[in-house]
Every structure is written in C-alpha cells, then in structure tokens.
Enzyme design. Structure first.
Site, PDB file in Angstrom:
ATOM      1  CG  HIS A 136      -2.726  55.170  16.197  1.00  0.00           C
ATOM      2  ND1 HIS A 136      -3.020  56.331  15.520  1.00  0.00           N
ATOM      3  CD2 HIS A 136      -1.771  55.488  17.082  1.00  0.00           C
ATOM      4  CE1 HIS A 136      -2.263  57.311  15.986  1.00  0.00           C
ATOM      5  NE2 HIS A 136      -1.496  56.831  16.936  1.00  0.00           N
ATOM      6  CG  ASP A 213      -1.381  51.292  11.376  1.00  0.00           C
ATOM      7  OD1 ASP A 213      -0.148  51.453  11.271  1.00  0.00           O
ATOM      8  OD2 ASP A 213      -2.074  51.911  12.196  1.00  0.00           O
ATOM      9  CD  GLN A 216       4.044  51.572  17.250  1.00  0.00           C
ATOM     10  OE1 GLN A 216       5.148  51.142  17.584  1.00  0.00           O
ATOM     11  NE2 GLN A 216       3.711  52.830  17.428  1.00  0.00           N
ATOM     12  CE  LYS A 239       4.456  55.882  15.010  1.00  0.00           C
ATOM     13  NZ  LYS A 239       4.332  56.474  16.344  1.00  0.00           N
ATOM     14  CB  CYS A 377      -3.303  58.101  19.283  1.00  0.00           C
ATOM     15  SG  CYS A 377      -2.499  59.661  19.523  1.00  0.00           S
TER      16      CYS A 377
HETATM   17  N1  PMP Z   1      -0.775  53.574  13.634  1.00  0.00           N
HETATM   18  C1  PMP Z   1      -0.130  53.172  14.738  1.00  0.00           C
HETATM   19  C2  PMP Z   1      -0.308  51.760  15.199  1.00  0.00           C
HETATM   20  C3  PMP Z   1       0.696  54.052  15.414  1.00  0.00           C
HETATM   21  O1  PMP Z   1       1.339  53.656  16.512  1.00  0.00           O
HETATM   22  C4  PMP Z   1       0.847  55.376  14.936  1.00  0.00           C
HETATM   23  C5  PMP Z   1       1.705  56.391  15.651  1.00  0.00           C
HETATM   24  N2  PMP Z   1       1.685  56.306  17.037  1.00  0.00           N
HETATM   25  C6  PMP Z   1       0.159  55.734  13.778  1.00  0.00           C
HETATM   26  C7  PMP Z   1      -0.638  54.810  13.150  1.00  0.00           C
HETATM   27  C8  PMP Z   1       0.261  57.110  13.196  1.00  0.00           C
HETATM   28  O2  PMP Z   1       1.556  57.355  12.788  1.00  0.00           O
HETATM   29  P1  PMP Z   1       2.017  58.830  12.379  1.00  0.00           P
HETATM   30  O3  PMP Z   1       1.592  59.722  13.499  1.00  0.00           O
HETATM   31  O4  PMP Z   1       3.483  58.725  12.246  1.00  0.00           O
HETATM   32  O5  PMP Z   1       1.328  59.156  11.095  1.00  0.00           O
END
Ligand code: PMP
Length: 420
Positions: A136, A213, A216, A239, A377
C-alpha cells in the site's frame, strides 16, 4: 502460512457461525440503498461498526475528561477507559506488555512514526529498505521519504503472476545492507496472505528490523505478534470495526525505548525547561498532545467485540466465503480476477473486459452493492498486472453467500449493459 493452516483446522472443529446474529450487531447493514438491501463489500476500505457507538457515546456524554492529568472523577474515568483499551489491544495482538502499544491515528501514522524515529536514527547512506511489490502507498512513501533524508535505498521483492512474492525472490532482495524490511501481512489489492513469520526470520538473519503492515490482516486473521516474530506491527481502528482516526503501533519495548520521540508536545515529556527536555516513558513518549481518547475507547470496544466473537472462528467463516466467492465468480464470462495467491483472504480484485471499474462500481451501486473501484492506493501492483484500476469486492465475517450471489448477479448485469 501458519495462520491459514490453523484457520482450516479450526474450521473443521468450529461451532456453527450464526451470521444473521452477527449481522444484527451492525446497524448499518440493515439499510436499503437505492431501494435494495445493502450488500457491503468494501471492508478493505473501512468496516462497519458494532457496539462501538455506545462506547463513544458513553465517553462523550458521561466520562468526558482529559487523560493522564485530571484528578477529578471524569478525568479518572477517561484515563481508565483509555488505558483499558490499551490493555485490550495488547491482548488482541498477544503483546507482552501494555507499554508496547502506542496509539496512533492509524496504520499510516504508525509506519510514518517508525520511519521518522527508528529509521532516521539508524539508517545511513547505502543502507537498504526492503519492501514488496504489493505494498500500500502507506508502506512505500514513508520509506521513500526516509531514503531521501538518509541516502538509503529501496529494494523491492517482485510479485509473481499469482500475486505472491516467492521466498527465493524475497531472499534475493535481502543483503547485509538491509536495515529495515517492511511488508504487508495481507495485500489490500489482491488479498494475498504473505508468509510474514518466514520472511521475518530471513530478514532477522540478514540483520534487519521488521515492520509488518497489519492493516488488512488484523480484521481477518488471529494475530500473535510473538508468533510472527516481527519487531513492529501496525493496524487501523476503522478496519477492525472500530472508529476512524485511531490505530495501533506495536513495537518491542527495547526498540521503542531506544527510539527518539516522534512529535513534541504535552504528555510525551518528563520535564521541560528552555535548556533541556526529558521524555516520558513508553508508550507516552510517542503520544504527544491530547490523543483521540474517544477513538481509543471505541477501538477497545471493537477489539473486545472481536475477542468475544473469536477471530479464529471469524477467519474460518471468511475462508469458506472466499471459497464460495471463487466458485461463483470464476465461471463469469469476461471477468478477469487478478491475484490468485494460494493463501488469500476474501478479496476479489476484478477486471471486466472493456468496462471501466468505476462504471462497474456505479452499476453495482444502483443494485445496493458497495464495492471499491480504483488503484486501491497500491499503484505499483496495478502496474505489475498491467491495469490502471480494478473493481474490488472485499468481504468480512458478516457477509453471506446470498450477498456473494448478489455480486455475481450484479456483475452479469454490468456485462449485459456494456457488452450487450
Ligand atoms: N496498509 C494497507 C495494506 C491498507 O490496506 C491501508 C488502508 N487501505 C493502509 C495501510 C493505510 O491505512 P490507514 O489509511 O487506515 O492509515
């Protein structure tokens, strides 16, 4: 793959999953959208909320005080609820101590915190930061910023046609210069579950510190940071069925202690004078200013809810839904599904020949079906598969087979409209 294997084992032995009872805990699921019962399949973007709302209301309507500084009743109640949420997060991750839990705004801020503190203090020109091709943007850009500041370089372990990083490729990108390895546990764009425990072992053997990270994975897999072996683990409240604007960075106490502060301000200090400031102990050293108190309390409520449901049972149910989804979507003509890793969560990243993903999502929305269209993203992984965007359906434990059927019917309708 320890997680997925243990999920399969639990599936065999599990109690029946009463999805209708679970759904009743999520008020937003019971609404009509465009005249149809909502089918919410955008859980990777943000998940719906259970009992969290009552915890927020209780804080704002009863216990609203600032934390760690008030001696009055309300402040004490607020502090107790905030610190209880920290202990809940500790238990949720299987962390050794509450002081290893730092509240952040989310995964993004957690990764930026590690890059800006641990990274800036420990990386030099010529050092390497190992990422994978499916990260991401939140797990790419903070490291690029760090590389620019320090002269370190990014190394990227590439993704194969199934949407996996093979171990040989991962090891090829590691070197004695690798100081940090940062990778997603589960890909938001493809649903790939990465073998993070094995990768961590290899990265440690090369002398690197490991950040996972977990944005997910925390909503879909039981997490034990000890079993993963990593040094940092980040996830977002919204999430995991909690509020937005709150998240967690878990870090090993000895690393957090050695790291410089992230932001300066109230609560992160032990003493301040114009000549010299000394810092508070962890985790407060990393929580400058009045934090998102209600958010942390709401996150604690969401995590308690998940613990009551049982993450292993939830994950087993989701694996079944993933199998059903694969069966239902695979035969649809003209629908390409990218990322078919052997270990996956219930995420379907779809491309319909000749139809823009935004058009797919718009038609599905008229049927009350919420999916995400875009690059998620994660532009590098879209480039890898040669598409600018996909339509992504991402499921959670409150979704049903009937909803998967509605998605399949919706996709057929899209094809009829655009392909005649
Ligand atoms: N890492 C991953 C794998 C994600 O899916 C996301 C959110 N889509 C993020 C980081 C960032 O999370 P946040 O926008 O809640 O900070």
């Amino acid at each position: 793959m320890a997680n997925v294997v243990s999920i399969a084992a639990a599936a065999a032995a599990s109690l029946p999953w009463d999805v209708e009872a679970v759904r009743a805990d999520f008020p937003a699921l019971a609404q009509l959208v465009n005249g149809h019962p909502l089918v919410y399949l955008d859980n990777a973007a943000t998940a719906q909320k259970p009992a969290v709302l009552a915890a927020l209301e209780n804080y704002y309507q009863r216990d609203c005080g600032n934390i760690h500084r008030s001696v009055h009743q309300l402040g004490e109640r607020a502090t107790e609820a905030y610190e209880r949420a920290r202990r809940t997060a500790q238990a949720f991750l299987g962390a050794a101590e509450p002081r290893e839990i730092v509240f952040t705004r989310g995964t993004t801020e957690a990764i930026n915190l590690v890059a800006a503190t641990y990274g800036a203090a420990n990386l030099r020109a010529g050092d390497e930061i190992l990422l994978t091709g499916m990260e991401h943007h939140s797990n790419i850009v903070p490291w690029q910023l760090l590389a620019e500041r320090t002269g370190a370089r990014l190394q990227v372990a590439q993704v194969n046609d199934r949407g996996e990083v093979e171990m040989e490729e991962f090891e090829r990108q590691l070197s004695p210069r690798t100081k940090i390895a940062a990778f997603g546990h589960v890909s938001n764009a493809l649903g790939t579950v990465n073998p993070v425990a094995e990768w961590t072992e290899r990265a440690h053997a090369a002398g690197a510190v490991v950040l996972v990270d977990g944005a997910q994975s925390a909503p879909h897999l039981p997490i034990q940071v000890g079993a993963l072996g990593c040094d940092f683990f980040a996830f977002s409240g919204h999430k995991v069925f909690g509020p937005t604007g709150i998240g967690v960075l878990w870090g090993r106490a000895e690393l957090l202690e050695a790291m410089p502060p992230f932001q300066g301000g109230g609560d992160m200090i032990a003493s301040v004078s114009f000549e010299r400031t000394t810092y508070n102990r962890i985790p407060y050293k990393f929580e400058a200013g009045t934090p998102h108190i209600a958010g942390a309390i709401g996150l604690g409520a969401a995590l308690e809810y998940l613990q009551t449901l049982g993450m292993t049972r939830a994950a087993a149910y989701e694996q079944e839904l993933a199998r059903y989804g694969a069966e239902r979507l695979a035969p649809l003509p003209g629908v390409r599904w990218i990322g078919q890793a052997r270990e996956r969560t219930a995420v379907f990243s779809l491309v319909i020949e000749g139809v823009h993903p935004h058009d797919v999502a718009t038609v599905l929305d008229t049927e009350g079906i919420a999916v995400r269209a875009g690059h998620h993203c994660a532009q590098p992984i879209m480039d890898r598969f040669g598409v600018p965007a996909t339509t992504r359906a991402s499921l959670a434990f409150y979704n049903t087979r009937g909803e998967v059927d509605r998605l399949a019917e919706g996709l057929e309708k899209v094809r009829r409209i655009f392909q005649g």
